[in-house]
Enzyme design. Sequence first.
Site, PDB file in Angstrom:
ATOM      1  N   GLU A   2       0.852  -1.192   0.000  1.00 56.79           N
ATOM      2  CA  GLU A   2       0.000   0.000   0.000  1.00 56.79           C
ATOM      3  C   GLU A   2       0.887   1.241   0.000  1.00 56.79           C
ATOM      4  OE1 GLU A   2      -1.547   1.275   3.863  1.00 56.79           O
ATOM      5  OE2 GLU A   2      -1.651  -0.844   4.385  1.00 56.79           O
ATOM      6  N   CYS A  48      -3.254  -3.778   4.610  1.00 49.85           N
ATOM      7  CA  CYS A  48      -2.349  -4.800   5.160  1.00 49.85           C
ATOM      8  C   CYS A  48      -2.757  -6.216   4.768  1.00 49.85           C
ATOM      9  CB  CYS A  48      -2.298  -4.691   6.681  1.00 49.85           C
ATOM     10  SG  CYS A  48      -2.003  -3.023   7.266  1.00 49.85           S
ATOM     11  N   HIS A  51      -2.224 -10.257  12.381  1.00 52.51           N
ATOM     12  CA  HIS A  51      -1.721  -8.994  11.846  1.00 52.51           C
ATOM     13  C   HIS A  51      -1.371  -8.109  13.049  1.00 52.51           C
ATOM     14  CE1 HIS A  51      -1.182  -5.229   9.932  1.00 52.51           C
ATOM     15  NE2 HIS A  51      -2.243  -4.699  10.528  1.00 52.51           N
TER      16      HIS A  51
HETATM   17  N1  CAA Z   1       1.664   2.767  31.090  1.00 53.82           N
HETATM   18  C1  CAA Z   1       1.160   1.614  30.613  1.00 53.82           C
HETATM   19  N2  CAA Z   1       0.144   1.603  29.693  1.00 53.82           N
HETATM   20  C2  CAA Z   1      -0.337   2.789  29.269  1.00 53.82           C
HETATM   21  C3  CAA Z   1       0.145   4.019  29.755  1.00 53.82           C
HETATM   22  C4  CAA Z   1       1.198   3.983  30.716  1.00 53.82           C
HETATM   23  N3  CAA Z   1       1.731   5.089  31.212  1.00 53.82           N
HETATM   24  N4  CAA Z   1      -0.545   5.007  29.160  1.00 53.82           N
HETATM   25  C5  CAA Z   1      -1.431   4.410  28.311  1.00 53.82           C
HETATM   26  N5  CAA Z   1      -1.322   3.077  28.389  1.00 53.82           N
HETATM   27  C6  CAA Z   1      -2.064   2.054  27.648  1.00 53.82           C
HETATM   28  C7  CAA Z   1      -3.538   2.348  27.517  1.00 53.82           C
HETATM   29  O1  CAA Z   1      -4.271   1.943  28.672  1.00 53.82           O
HETATM   30  C8  CAA Z   1      -3.866   1.513  26.281  1.00 53.82           C
HETATM   31  O2  CAA Z   1      -3.966   0.164  26.644  1.00 53.82           O
HETATM   32  P1  CAA Z   1      -5.403  -0.602  26.537  1.00 53.82           P
HETATM   33  O3  CAA Z   1      -5.750  -0.562  25.072  1.00 53.82           O
HETATM   34  O4  CAA Z   1      -5.120  -1.972  27.024  1.00 53.82           O
HETATM   35  O5  CAA Z   1      -6.360   0.185  27.363  1.00 53.82           O
HETATM   36  C9  CAA Z   1      -2.600   1.638  25.446  1.00 53.82           C
HETATM   37  O6  CAA Z   1      -1.568   2.080  26.322  1.00 53.82           O
HETATM   38  C10 CAA Z   1      -2.725   2.675  24.330  1.00 53.82           C
HETATM   39  O7  CAA Z   1      -3.223   3.849  24.899  1.00 53.82           O
HETATM   40  P2  CAA Z   1      -4.346   4.686  24.159  1.00 53.82           P
HETATM   41  O8  CAA Z   1      -5.431   3.772  23.680  1.00 53.82           O
HETATM   42  O9  CAA Z   1      -4.708   5.840  24.992  1.00 53.82           O
HETATM   43  O10 CAA Z   1      -3.470   5.174  22.908  1.00 53.82           O
HETATM   44  P3  CAA Z   1      -3.813   6.211  21.777  1.00 53.82           P
HETATM   45  O11 CAA Z   1      -5.276   6.422  21.642  1.00 53.82           O
HETATM   46  O12 CAA Z   1      -2.945   7.403  21.940  1.00 53.82           O
HETATM   47  O13 CAA Z   1      -3.269   5.415  20.512  1.00 53.82           O
HETATM   48  C11 CAA Z   1      -3.901   3.901  18.768  1.00 53.82           C
HETATM   49  C12 CAA Z   1      -3.564   4.056  20.253  1.00 53.82           C
HETATM   50  C13 CAA Z   1      -5.278   4.509  18.513  1.00 53.82           C
HETATM   51  C14 CAA Z   1      -3.919   2.415  18.423  1.00 53.82           C
HETATM   52  C15 CAA Z   1      -2.840   4.645  17.933  1.00 53.82           C
HETATM   53  O14 CAA Z   1      -1.564   4.104  18.169  1.00 53.82           O
HETATM   54  C16 CAA Z   1      -3.110   4.607  16.448  1.00 53.82           C
HETATM   55  O15 CAA Z   1      -3.894   5.386  15.915  1.00 53.82           O
HETATM   56  N6  CAA Z   1      -2.422   3.689  15.720  1.00 53.82           N
HETATM   57  C17 CAA Z   1      -2.572   3.555  14.279  1.00 53.82           C
HETATM   58  C18 CAA Z   1      -3.823   2.773  13.914  1.00 53.82           C
HETATM   59  C19 CAA Z   1      -3.720   1.327  14.305  1.00 53.82           C
HETATM   60  O16 CAA Z   1      -2.653   0.777  14.505  1.00 53.82           O
HETATM   61  N7  CAA Z   1      -4.888   0.640  14.368  1.00 53.82           N
HETATM   62  C20 CAA Z   1      -4.927  -0.754  14.677  1.00 53.82           C
HETATM   63  C21 CAA Z   1      -6.124  -1.456  14.034  1.00 53.82           C
HETATM   64  S1  CAA Z   1      -6.198  -1.104  12.284  1.00 53.82           S
HETATM   65  C22 CAA Z   1      -5.029  -2.165  11.607  1.00 53.82           C
HETATM   66  O17 CAA Z   1      -4.601  -3.095  12.216  1.00 53.82           O
HETATM   67  C23 CAA Z   1      -4.517  -1.838  10.220  1.00 53.82           C
HETATM   68  C24 CAA Z   1      -3.187  -1.197  10.358  1.00 53.82           C
HETATM   69  O18 CAA Z   1      -2.168  -1.867  10.369  1.00 53.82           O
HETATM   70  C25 CAA Z   1      -3.115   0.250  10.474  1.00 53.82           C
END
Ligand code: CAA
Length: 389
Positions: free
Chosen positions: A79, A111, A233
């Site tokens: 992609e 992906c 994945h």
């Molecule tokens: N210590 C330990 N853990 C902590 C922490 C700390 N100090 N602070 C936060 N965390 C934990 C949170 O509790 C959370 O864990 P849980 O899910 O178990 O609750 C984890 O860290 C992540 O925290 P947030 O959910 O608050 O993180 P975020 O919202 O800032 O970002 C995300 C997470 C949305 C996945 C972001 O990384 C993102 O947008 N990533 C890109 C999209 C993605 O990867 N999507 C996955 C599905 S789509 C797919 O698979 C296709 C692809 O490849 C893109």
Amino acid sequence: MNVGIDRLSFYAPSYFLDLHKLAAARGVDKDKYVLGLGQERMAVPPPDEDVVTMAASAALPIVEAGGAGDLDLLIFATETGVDQSKAAALFVHGLLELPSSCRAIEMKEACYGATAALQLACAWVAAHPERSALILGADIARYDLRSPGEPTQGAGAIAMRIAANPRILAIDPEHGVHAEDVMDFWRPNYREEALVDGQYSTRVYLASLVSAWERYRAASGRGLDAFRRQCFHLPFTRMAEKAQMRLHRAAGLPAPTPEDLQRILGDSLGYNRNTGNTYAASLYEGLVSLLDTCPEDLGGARVGLYSYGSGCMAEFFSGVVQPGYREALFAARHRAMFDARIELDYQQYEDIFHLALPKDGGEHAFAQYRTGSFRFAGLSQHKRIYEAL
Ligand code: CAA
């Protein structure tokens, strides 16, 4: 007759950023990235590396080991395409000096692309058992600086030889698919960085898993106890834990303990934790990590595989690890590649991030960094120039 993965090779760029450094630069608790997302390092491709050079470097050991003589199908899943018209597969075809009788095409669905390519190649080989196919999956995961997706960036490539009577993994004929038109993650042609509705994307990933799994279960009659290991994945490695827990719930089983999760998933996560997301390559990077690093001999074991591409396409399928599979792996080569990587500081990462390809159609020679066996040497009149090293 079994058909499946006969050789399996992985390549990651030589440079990486430690996520502790990214956390410090962003003022975020490092545990969020390392424990919350399960990521330690992200691979950073230098300016003279792209999906073509990464995929060619992944495929070279397979070709050198004699895997191209009967090759008549090359599918490149990405992609991060380099041209709207010409298939990235043709650049690789040239770099690897493949026979002109070998078809070369590009395939895309986020992906999921390499899984579509794998299933098509298995059907192709089943119809022509004396022939083989080469599947490539390579991507550069890139989000806006300071966005939630930034710590999940990465890069890498996978190459798989698909053949009859494979030495590594015989793919089972049963599969379960889920397709749905959603906007969880997308990459408009006019943007360099992906757009994503992050939390929504994780919910769609998990809902699609349940739907694909139910169809696989109905088609195969198998329960979760059929799998000694599971590969998912991996947009970030904690996602696999969430997925395995969701599968247990869907199958009506008690939640897995941390020890269960470590046994079922642990060895499949090591490589991705150190490269970040590799999109099309990610599921198969997890499979290489499992087979290269699992101390237990997995010969005869069935492995469950879940492929997810945003947009979205999902597929649950499985395969049986073949006795003696270790002799067909490139484990020592992968270990040496990871050991030789070079760490960047935060500023070097950001400097590389801001470099953009010239669009003026002029003559441009790119500075030489450390790459694999090939490099993206420059541009001339809007044509990409590649070099074998
Ligand atoms: N210590 C330990 N853990 C902590 C922490 C700390 N100090 N602070 C936060 N965390 C934990 C949170 O509790 C959370 O864990 P849980 O899910 O178990 O609750 C984890 O860290 C992540 O925290 P947030 O959910 O608050 O993180 P975020 O919202 O800032 O970002 C995300 C997470 C949305 C996945 C972001 O990384 C993102 O947008 N990533 C890109 C999209 C993605 O990867 N999507 C996955 C599905 S789509 C797919 O698979 C296709 C692809 O490849 C893109």
